[in-house]
Design a protein around this motif. Structure first.
Motif, mmCIF file in Angstrom:
data_model
loop_
_atom_site.group_PDB
_atom_site.id
_atom_site.type_symbol
_atom_site.label_atom_id
_atom_site.label_comp_id
_atom_site.label_asym_id
_atom_site.label_seq_id
_atom_site.Cartn_x
_atom_site.Cartn_y
_atom_site.Cartn_z
ATOM 1 N N UNK A 288 0.789 -1.586 -0.088
ATOM 2 C CA UNK A 288 0.250 -0.049 -0.586
ATOM 3 C C UNK A 288 0.756 0.927 0.167
ATOM 4 N N UNK A 289 0.311 2.500 -0.203
ATOM 5 C CA UNK A 289 1.041 3.752 -0.014
ATOM 6 C C UNK A 289 1.011 4.157 1.214
ATOM 7 N N UNK A 290 1.356 5.880 0.973
ATOM 8 C CA UNK A 290 1.138 6.394 2.556
ATOM 9 C C UNK A 290 -0.626 6.147 3.125
ATOM 10 N N UNK A 291 -1.673 6.546 2.126
ATOM 11 C CA UNK A 291 -2.807 6.490 2.373
ATOM 12 C C UNK A 291 -3.697 5.325 2.910
ATOM 13 N N UNK A 323 -6.640 5.881 6.654
ATOM 14 C CA UNK A 323 -7.460 5.558 5.035
ATOM 15 C C UNK A 323 -8.581 5.498 5.355
ATOM 16 N N UNK A 324 -9.766 5.727 6.365
ATOM 17 C CA UNK A 324 -10.776 6.318 5.724
ATOM 18 C C UNK A 324 -10.383 7.355 5.648
ATOM 19 N N UNK A 325 -10.207 8.703 6.628
ATOM 20 C CA UNK A 325 -9.679 10.296 6.029
ATOM 21 C C UNK A 325 -9.566 10.534 4.584
ATOM 22 N N UNK A 326 -8.598 9.005 3.971
ATOM 23 C CA UNK A 326 -8.363 9.501 2.954
ATOM 24 C C UNK A 326 -9.419 9.102 1.968
ATOM 25 N N UNK A 327 -10.021 8.152 2.289
ATOM 26 C CA UNK A 327 -11.289 8.156 1.172
ATOM 27 C C UNK A 327 -12.183 9.153 1.407
ATOM 28 N N UNK A 328 -12.748 9.045 2.606
ATOM 29 C CA UNK A 328 -13.809 10.483 2.670
ATOM 30 C C UNK A 328 -13.764 11.801 1.680
ATOM 31 N N UNK A 337 -3.534 13.356 -1.455
ATOM 32 C CA UNK A 337 -1.708 12.816 -2.672
ATOM 33 C C UNK A 337 -1.204 11.835 -0.763
ATOM 34 N N UNK A 338 -1.034 11.025 -0.774
ATOM 35 C CA UNK A 338 0.363 9.994 -0.042
ATOM 36 C C UNK A 338 1.582 11.588 0.061
ATOM 37 N N UNK A 339 1.833 12.012 -0.855
ATOM 38 C CA UNK A 339 2.962 12.851 -0.427
ATOM 39 C C UNK A 339 2.993 14.695 0.375
ATOM 40 N N UNK A 340 1.944 14.045 0.319
ATOM 41 C CA UNK A 340 1.341 15.844 1.354
ATOM 42 C C UNK A 340 1.987 14.867 2.944
ATOM 43 N N UNK A 341 3.427 15.244 3.483
ATOM 44 C CA UNK A 341 3.586 14.328 4.190
ATOM 45 C C UNK A 341 2.754 14.107 5.630
ATOM 46 N N UNK A 345 -4.318 11.916 6.591
ATOM 47 C CA UNK A 345 -4.530 10.697 5.701
ATOM 48 C C UNK A 345 -3.283 9.552 5.385
ATOM 49 N N UNK A 346 -2.520 10.973 5.554
ATOM 50 C CA UNK A 346 -1.473 9.710 5.737
ATOM 51 C C UNK A 346 -0.592 9.130 6.393
ATOM 52 N N UNK A 347 -0.454 7.825 6.207
ATOM 53 C CA UNK A 347 0.290 7.263 7.745
ATOM 54 C C UNK A 347 1.964 7.491 7.950
#
Ligand code: FAD
Ligand code: NAD
Length: 469
Positions: A288-291, A323-328, A337-341, A345-347
């Motif tokens: 998985x990516x960071x989201x 994960x939930x915040x990324x989906x929402x 974006x998973x690059x938004x450190x 939503x980025x783990x």
């Protein structure tokens, strides 16, 4: 959102998605609450707690004089049973429904894009097909890995499930594996009255941690009568019917016990979740990516143990929130974006800031990178170590060895990238180090975070002094 797997991770993904305005279905084929509630964190810590208190008392002469009886094993087991709600999940189901989550009982499998088929949803029912509008999240966890040692599987050994739910103290427990489960369960059952032999393949316990952690735990286990054998790996196992189990070691030595616990790690519970239906390899950890989005499948997410990032409840729950915040966010048209450190939503903490506590004796709290891991990652580090016997707050807690602490400092940024505390009271101390690592607090600023006297937290002061501040 359709979530497959109702452990701590699945429950948290679903509830946060509902809080974010989505609807969520949670599919569970066993007990809602997952491994953690019934066969892992909660029962194991309940098994450890009473005798931990007794050991604390034994390290104080006045208190030791007052503790003259034996541990009431039945009361310990009863309290453990209460923490597992007697292996019933009515309370969890009520919580989930109260949180607005639809719970479906049965075995979930992916059946195509955004589709999950649930078998055994209702007695005698046809498979139920669920279609997610936005995302499917796999949160199916992990199961104990049993190594392919001849005769081992046939001997029907204990895994962590039996070790945390046993109703009787075995007379002689043989433990294979000196990782976290092996150390915690050897501590628990030996203190509850079992003779314990701990067989560890490598030359030290707790192999992923700083070396002194495993050395201190091995010493305490031996002091408590556990036969800790290093460099001892099983070559074969024998058992006649329900009789005792014999482990034959690679050097030919034999150990026979009336129970054998295999504590040699985990494998992902992804063999039978329909991964092949979406072009993924069944049985593998999900990449998985960071989201927490699965590589190459934009509507599929995987959080918790089944992605293999950090097999810990608190990290599964953290990933669940991300994960939930990324989906929402994506359901509202945001890119997330998973690059938004540092986005919610980025783990980000998964790599380099994961905390964990081993509840052995001594407790070992660790966060971030060990010295070896930091060097392997190419960081230019300097490390300092202190003996906790020199920390007044720590030595006040007991008259035995107070333990050790270590900081790993990134010399280029002069921030702490790893910390390990092994000693009494360090489980609760750990979060200070987590804040320092995640906050990337410069050492010069940490110097002004004054620990109260006399507390175990003064370890921080000793460590910073040892560094040269
Ligand atoms: C002995 C032991 C002690 C531990 N102690 C600690 C501790 O003190 N602290 C800590 O942080 N971590 C601890 N852990 C680790 C912790 O238990 C796990 O990291 C945590 O349970 C992972 O949560 P999860 O939700 O990802 O998976 P799980 O808890 O494994 O939950 C997954 C759920 O999915 C369900 N499921 C699986 N496949 C399907 C399917 N196809 N359809 C429907 N349902 C399905 C399962 O029945 C299960 O309920 C311990 C582990 C062990 C073994
Ligand atoms: N307090 C906690 O937070 C806690 C407690 C228990 C478990 N957990 C989680 O559960 C995970 C699993 O724990 P675990 O102890 O099963 O795994 P582990 O990875 O911590 O340790 C496995 C041990 O088994 C040994 N081993 C592996 N294969 C072997 C073989 N064929 N023969 C002999 N030895 C072998 C390894 O050398 C290692 O010492 C942990 O990594 C941790 O994430 C956490």
């Amino acid at each position: 959102m359709v979530v497959v797997g109702g452990g701590p991770t699945g429950e948290n993904v679903a509830s946060r998605a509902v809080e974010g305005g989505l609807t969520a279905v949670l599919v569970e084929h066993e007990l809602l609450g997952g491994e953690c509630s019934y066969w892992a964190c909660m029962p194991s810590k309940a098994l450890l707690r009473d005798t931990e208190v007794l050991a604390e008392a034994a390290a104080l002469p006045g208190a030791a004089a007052a503790v003259t009886g034996r541990v009431d094993v039945r009361a310990v087991l009863d309290r453990r049973d209460a923490f597992t709600s007697h292996w019933r999940d009515d309370g969890q189901v009520a919580w989930a429904e109260g949180a607005g989550i639809a719970v479906v009982r049965g075995h979930g499998r992916l059946a195509g894009e955004r589709r999950v088929v649930v078998e055994g949803a209702y007695e005698g029912s046809q498979p139920l097909e669920l279609r997610a509008r936005h995302a499917v999240v796999l949160a199916t966890g992990s199961v104990a890995a049993v190594p392919p040692v001849p005769g081992l599987r046939e001997a029907r050994p204990w895994t962590s499930r039996e070790a945390t739910s046993a109703e009787q103290v075995p007379e002689h427990l043989v433990v294979v594996g000196g990782g976290v489960v092996g150390c915690e369960m050897s501590t628990a059952w030996s203190r509850l009255g079992a003779r314990v032999t701990l067989l560890n393949r490598g030359d030290r316990l707790l192999p992923g941690l700083e070396p002194f952690a495993g050395e201190l735990v091995a010493q305490r286990l031996r002091d408590g009568g556990v036969d800790v054998r290093l460099g001892a790996s099983p070559a074969a196992v024998r058992r006649d019917g329900d009789g005792p189990t014999t482990v034959v070691l690679e050097d030919g030595a034999e150990v026979t016990g009336d129970a054998l616990l295999v504590a040699t790690g985990r494998r992902p519970a992804t063999a039978d979740v329909g991964l092949d239906a979406v072009g993924l390899e069944p049985g593998s950890y999900l990449d998985v990516d960071d989201t927490l989005r699965v590589a190459g499948v934009p509507w599929l997410y995987a959080a918790g143990d089944c992605n293999g990032r950090n097999l810990l409840t608190h990290m599964g729950k953290y990933q669940a929130r991300c994960c939930a915040d990324a989906v929402v966010a994506r359901s509202r048209g945001e890119q997330a974006s998973p690059d938004d450190r540092w986005a919610r939503w980025t783990a980000t903490a998964d790599a380099g800031a994961c905390p964990s506590v081993v509840f052995a004796d001594p407790q070992v709290g660790t966060v971030g990178r060990t010295e070896a891991a930091a060097r392997e990652a190419g960081l230019r580090v300097r490390c300092v170590e202190v003996d906790l016997n020199g920390v007044s707050g720590a030595s006040l807690l007991g008259d035995d060895d107070a333990g050790r602490a270590k900081l790993v400092v990134d010399e280029d940024r002069r921030v702490v990238v790893g910390a390990t505390f092994a000693g009494r009271g360090t489980a609760e101390l750990l979060h200070s180090a987590t804040v320092a690592v995640v906050g990337e607090v410069p050492l010069e600023r940490l110097w002004h975070a004054v620990p109260s006297y006399p507390t175990v937290s003064e370890a921080w002061l000793r460590l910073l002094e040892a560094y040269g501040l």
